[in-house]
Scaffold this active site. Sequence first.
Site, PDB file in Angstrom:
ATOM      1  N   LYS A  93     -29.990 -98.290  51.568  1.00  0.00           N
ATOM      2  CA  LYS A  93     -28.903 -99.158  50.881  1.00  0.00           C
ATOM      3  C   LYS A  93     -28.326 -99.844  52.530  1.00  0.00           C
ATOM      4  O   LYS A  93     -28.249-100.634  52.805  1.00  0.00           O
ATOM      5  CB  LYS A  93     -28.145 -98.380  50.191  1.00  0.00           C
ATOM      6  CG  LYS A  93     -28.388 -98.262  48.907  1.00  0.00           C
ATOM      7  CD  LYS A  93     -27.653 -98.296  47.713  1.00  0.00           C
ATOM      8  CE  LYS A  93     -26.860 -96.609  47.949  1.00  0.00           C
ATOM      9  NZ  LYS A  93     -27.696 -95.600  47.844  1.00  0.00           N
ATOM     10  N   ARG A 105     -19.845 -98.664  42.903  1.00  0.00           N
ATOM     11  CA  ARG A 105     -20.903 -97.409  41.700  1.00  0.00           C
ATOM     12  C   ARG A 105     -20.354 -96.668  40.130  1.00  0.00           C
ATOM     13  O   ARG A 105     -21.829 -95.785  40.011  1.00  0.00           O
ATOM     14  CB  ARG A 105     -20.614 -95.933  42.905  1.00  0.00           C
ATOM     15  CG  ARG A 105     -21.573 -94.824  43.625  1.00  0.00           C
ATOM     16  CD  ARG A 105     -21.316 -94.609  44.127  1.00  0.00           C
ATOM     17  NE  ARG A 105     -22.165 -93.568  44.901  1.00  0.00           N
ATOM     18  CZ  ARG A 105     -22.615 -93.473  45.583  1.00  0.00           C
ATOM     19  NH1 ARG A 105     -22.266 -94.757  46.686  1.00  0.00           N
ATOM     20  NH2 ARG A 105     -23.595 -92.719  46.175  1.00  0.00           N
ATOM     21  N   ARG A 135     -33.882 -86.921  56.862  1.00  0.00           N
ATOM     22  CA  ARG A 135     -32.563 -87.546  57.247  1.00  0.00           C
ATOM     23  C   ARG A 135     -31.904 -87.118  57.650  1.00  0.00           C
ATOM     24  O   ARG A 135     -31.832 -86.023  57.591  1.00  0.00           O
ATOM     25  CB  ARG A 135     -32.166 -88.103  55.762  1.00  0.00           C
ATOM     26  CG  ARG A 135     -30.359 -89.101  57.018  1.00  0.00           C
ATOM     27  CD  ARG A 135     -29.629 -90.039  55.871  1.00  0.00           C
ATOM     28  NE  ARG A 135     -29.011 -89.164  54.491  1.00  0.00           N
ATOM     29  CZ  ARG A 135     -28.905 -90.224  53.411  1.00  0.00           C
ATOM     30  NH1 ARG A 135     -28.890 -91.328  53.378  1.00  0.00           N
ATOM     31  NH2 ARG A 135     -28.259 -89.661  52.141  1.00  0.00           N
ATOM     32  N   ARG A 154     -26.870 -83.756  57.002  1.00  0.00           N
ATOM     33  CA  ARG A 154     -24.984 -84.469  55.078  1.00  0.00           C
ATOM     34  C   ARG A 154     -25.500 -83.343  55.082  1.00  0.00           C
ATOM     35  O   ARG A 154     -26.526 -82.153  54.603  1.00  0.00           O
ATOM     36  CB  ARG A 154     -25.249 -85.437  55.235  1.00  0.00           C
ATOM     37  CG  ARG A 154     -24.766 -86.852  55.540  1.00  0.00           C
ATOM     38  CD  ARG A 154     -24.868 -88.078  55.145  1.00  0.00           C
ATOM     39  NE  ARG A 154     -24.898 -88.327  53.072  1.00  0.00           N
ATOM     40  CZ  ARG A 154     -24.787 -89.489  53.555  1.00  0.00           C
ATOM     41  NH1 ARG A 154     -25.167 -90.172  53.246  1.00  0.00           N
ATOM     42  NH2 ARG A 154     -25.055 -88.840  51.772  1.00  0.00           N
ATOM     43  N   ARG A 191     -26.852 -85.615  42.619  1.00  0.00           N
ATOM     44  CA  ARG A 191     -26.611 -87.007  42.936  1.00  0.00           C
ATOM     45  C   ARG A 191     -28.031 -87.767  41.699  1.00  0.00           C
ATOM     46  O   ARG A 191     -27.300 -88.944  42.258  1.00  0.00           O
ATOM     47  CB  ARG A 191     -26.702 -87.221  44.410  1.00  0.00           C
ATOM     48  CG  ARG A 191     -25.986 -86.952  45.041  1.00  0.00           C
ATOM     49  CD  ARG A 191     -26.254 -86.668  46.359  1.00  0.00           C
ATOM     50  NE  ARG A 191     -26.159 -87.798  47.822  1.00  0.00           N
ATOM     51  CZ  ARG A 191     -26.588 -88.177  48.860  1.00  0.00           C
ATOM     52  NH1 ARG A 191     -27.515 -86.997  49.178  1.00  0.00           N
ATOM     53  NH2 ARG A 191     -26.589 -89.029  48.928  1.00  0.00           N
TER      54      ARG A 191
HETATM   55  P1  AP5 Z   1     -30.140 -94.316  54.029  1.00  0.00           P
HETATM   56  O1  AP5 Z   1     -30.603 -95.646  54.031  1.00  0.00           O
HETATM   57  O2  AP5 Z   1     -29.645 -93.411  54.247  1.00  0.00           O
HETATM   58  O3  AP5 Z   1     -30.313 -94.628  52.201  1.00  0.00           O
HETATM   59  P2  AP5 Z   1     -28.984 -95.112  51.569  1.00  0.00           P
HETATM   60  O4  AP5 Z   1     -29.295 -95.408  50.202  1.00  0.00           O
HETATM   61  O5  AP5 Z   1     -28.259 -94.572  51.601  1.00  0.00           O
HETATM   62  O6  AP5 Z   1     -28.471 -93.061  50.808  1.00  0.00           O
HETATM   63  P3  AP5 Z   1     -26.984 -92.641  50.700  1.00  0.00           P
HETATM   64  O7  AP5 Z   1     -28.067 -91.197  50.529  1.00  0.00           O
HETATM   65  O8  AP5 Z   1     -26.157 -92.762  52.103  1.00  0.00           O
HETATM   66  O9  AP5 Z   1     -26.979 -92.957  49.928  1.00  0.00           O
HETATM   67  P4  AP5 Z   1     -25.969 -92.418  48.533  1.00  0.00           P
HETATM   68  O10 AP5 Z   1     -25.700 -93.553  47.648  1.00  0.00           O
HETATM   69  O11 AP5 Z   1     -26.540 -90.935  47.761  1.00  0.00           O
HETATM   70  O12 AP5 Z   1     -24.731 -92.062  49.832  1.00  0.00           O
HETATM   71  P5  AP5 Z   1     -23.411 -92.485  49.723  1.00  0.00           P
HETATM   72  O13 AP5 Z   1     -23.011 -92.168  51.538  1.00  0.00           O
HETATM   73  O14 AP5 Z   1     -23.463 -93.710  49.307  1.00  0.00           O
HETATM   74  O15 AP5 Z   1     -32.050 -93.941  54.099  1.00  0.00           O
HETATM   75  C1  AP5 Z   1     -32.345 -92.772  53.282  1.00  0.00           C
HETATM   76  C2  AP5 Z   1     -33.367 -92.289  53.804  1.00  0.00           C
HETATM   77  O16 AP5 Z   1     -34.512 -93.021  53.808  1.00  0.00           O
HETATM   78  C3  AP5 Z   1     -33.147 -91.976  55.975  1.00  0.00           C
HETATM   79  O17 AP5 Z   1     -33.319 -90.863  56.341  1.00  0.00           O
HETATM   80  C4  AP5 Z   1     -33.205 -93.502  56.073  1.00  0.00           C
HETATM   81  O18 AP5 Z   1     -34.469 -93.184  57.617  1.00  0.00           O
HETATM   82  C5  AP5 Z   1     -34.893 -93.345  55.242  1.00  0.00           C
HETATM   83  N1  AP5 Z   1     -35.324 -94.443  55.218  1.00  0.00           N
HETATM   84  C6  AP5 Z   1     -34.575 -95.672  54.563  1.00  0.00           C
HETATM   85  N2  AP5 Z   1     -35.416 -96.785  54.493  1.00  0.00           N
HETATM   86  C7  AP5 Z   1     -37.033 -96.471  54.453  1.00  0.00           C
HETATM   87  C8  AP5 Z   1     -38.015 -97.514  53.722  1.00  0.00           C
HETATM   88  N3  AP5 Z   1     -38.013 -98.108  53.591  1.00  0.00           N
HETATM   89  N4  AP5 Z   1     -39.118 -96.799  54.474  1.00  0.00           N
HETATM   90  C9  AP5 Z   1     -39.278 -95.099  54.469  1.00  0.00           C
HETATM   91  N5  AP5 Z   1     -37.788 -93.990  54.931  1.00  0.00           N
HETATM   92  C10 AP5 Z   1     -36.783 -94.748  54.901  1.00  0.00           C
HETATM   93  O19 AP5 Z   1     -22.063 -91.533  49.142  1.00  0.00           O
HETATM   94  C11 AP5 Z   1     -22.067 -90.377  49.222  1.00  0.00           C
HETATM   95  C12 AP5 Z   1     -21.023 -89.596  48.890  1.00  0.00           C
HETATM   96  O20 AP5 Z   1     -19.852 -89.888  48.011  1.00  0.00           O
HETATM   97  C13 AP5 Z   1     -21.714 -90.031  47.039  1.00  0.00           C
HETATM   98  O21 AP5 Z   1     -22.067 -88.609  46.928  1.00  0.00           O
HETATM   99  C14 AP5 Z   1     -20.534 -89.848  46.369  1.00  0.00           C
HETATM  100  O22 AP5 Z   1     -19.967 -88.368  46.046  1.00  0.00           O
HETATM  101  C15 AP5 Z   1     -19.596 -90.434  47.590  1.00  0.00           C
HETATM  102  N6  AP5 Z   1     -18.941 -91.954  47.232  1.00  0.00           N
HETATM  103  C16 AP5 Z   1     -19.096 -92.812  48.360  1.00  0.00           C
HETATM  104  N7  AP5 Z   1     -19.481 -93.853  47.260  1.00  0.00           N
HETATM  105  C17 AP5 Z   1     -18.732 -93.917  46.795  1.00  0.00           C
HETATM  106  C18 AP5 Z   1     -17.634 -94.220  45.450  1.00  0.00           C
HETATM  107  N8  AP5 Z   1     -17.936 -96.119  45.434  1.00  0.00           N
HETATM  108  N9  AP5 Z   1     -17.276 -94.117  44.260  1.00  0.00           N
HETATM  109  C19 AP5 Z   1     -17.471 -92.945  44.103  1.00  0.00           C
HETATM  110  N10 AP5 Z   1     -18.016 -91.775  44.807  1.00  0.00           N
HETATM  111  C20 AP5 Z   1     -18.662 -91.894  46.079  1.00  0.00           C
HETATM  112 MG    MG Z   2     -26.400 -94.266  52.796  1.00  0.00          MG
END
Ligand code: AP5
Ligand code: MG
Length: 214
Positions: free
Chosen positions: A13, A88, A127, A160, A171
């Site tokens: 994402k 979410r 990552r 992270r 997660r």
């Molecule tokens: P990346 O692009 O980083 O993936 P992502 O979908 O952004 O994954 P996240 O881990 O950031 O999602 P998340 O939803 O768990 O975390 P968030 O920060 O939102 O890609 C992942 C890896 O794959 C990278 O290394 C990338 O380089 C690689 N990659 C990407 N595309 C690729 C491809 N096509 N092929 C190969 N490799 C590829 O949330 C973190 C925490 O915050 C949550 O757990 C929660 O506690 C809190 N939080 C955040 N938002 C909310 C909310 N709205 N409500 C409640 N809690 C929340």
């Molecule tokens: Mg992300």
Amino acid sequence: MKIIMLGAPGAGKGTQAKKIADKYQIPHISTGDIFRANIKEGTELGKKAKEYMDQGLLVPDSLTLDMVMDRFQNPDCARGYVLDGFPRTIPQAEALTKALKEKGESIDFAINVEVPDENIVSRMSGRRACLSCGATYHIVHIPTKKEGICDRCGNDLVLRDDDKAETVQKRLNVYHEQTQPLIQYYSDEKKLVEVDGTREMEAVFQDIVKILGA
Ligand code: AP5
Ligand code: MG
Ligand code: ZN
């Protein structure tokens, strides 16, 4: 243009949202990045959020919603935005729909980046994130020019806290329980589009551009 990125943790994402933000000149709003910035600065919000994030749990809706609604007040949102990691939960989605409706607006697309759970764990362990500018890399798929150093801003990269294998599994469970129902929600709203997130990063982006228009 108002876009929502849906998908499991690690689906890509954030990677795609940054590319969308660059191409269409709209802000990339990642609730995860905003929480991590608050943790780094040691704010009250950061302290509260960290308790949940480190366990792989969602931060409570009330904290998240206040923060996002505040972010929408920024003038840079006038031309739209790409939301990454928000909404979410169903209550978050309903709150967003309601807030937009009050202004006579609605989102344009909810893009679901589909990646099976099997692929996720290896992606996350590889990552590396820059906590200064928000850039993300992958030690195999998206390496930096200099190991451990952000190409964009020169700061150190980190694994992270929530990317440890046991937290990733948690997660994923939380995702299936609380976030996956949004796919049906946005399908019912006729906003859902899907892309195959297992393809190479640039191929995924081209699929998205086809949907959004050049
Ligand atoms: P990346 O692009 O980083 O993936 P992502 O979908 O952004 O994954 P996240 O881990 O950031 O999602 P998340 O939803 O768990 O975390 P968030 O920060 O939102 O890609 C992942 C890896 O794959 C990278 O290394 C990338 O380089 C690689 N990659 C990407 N595309 C690729 C491809 N096509 N092929 C190969 N490799 C590829 O949330 C973190 C925490 O915050 C949550 O757990 C929660 O506690 C809190 N939080 C955040 N938002 C909310 C909310 N709205 N409500 C409640 N809690 C929340
Ligand atoms: Mg992300
Ligand atoms: Zn950086």
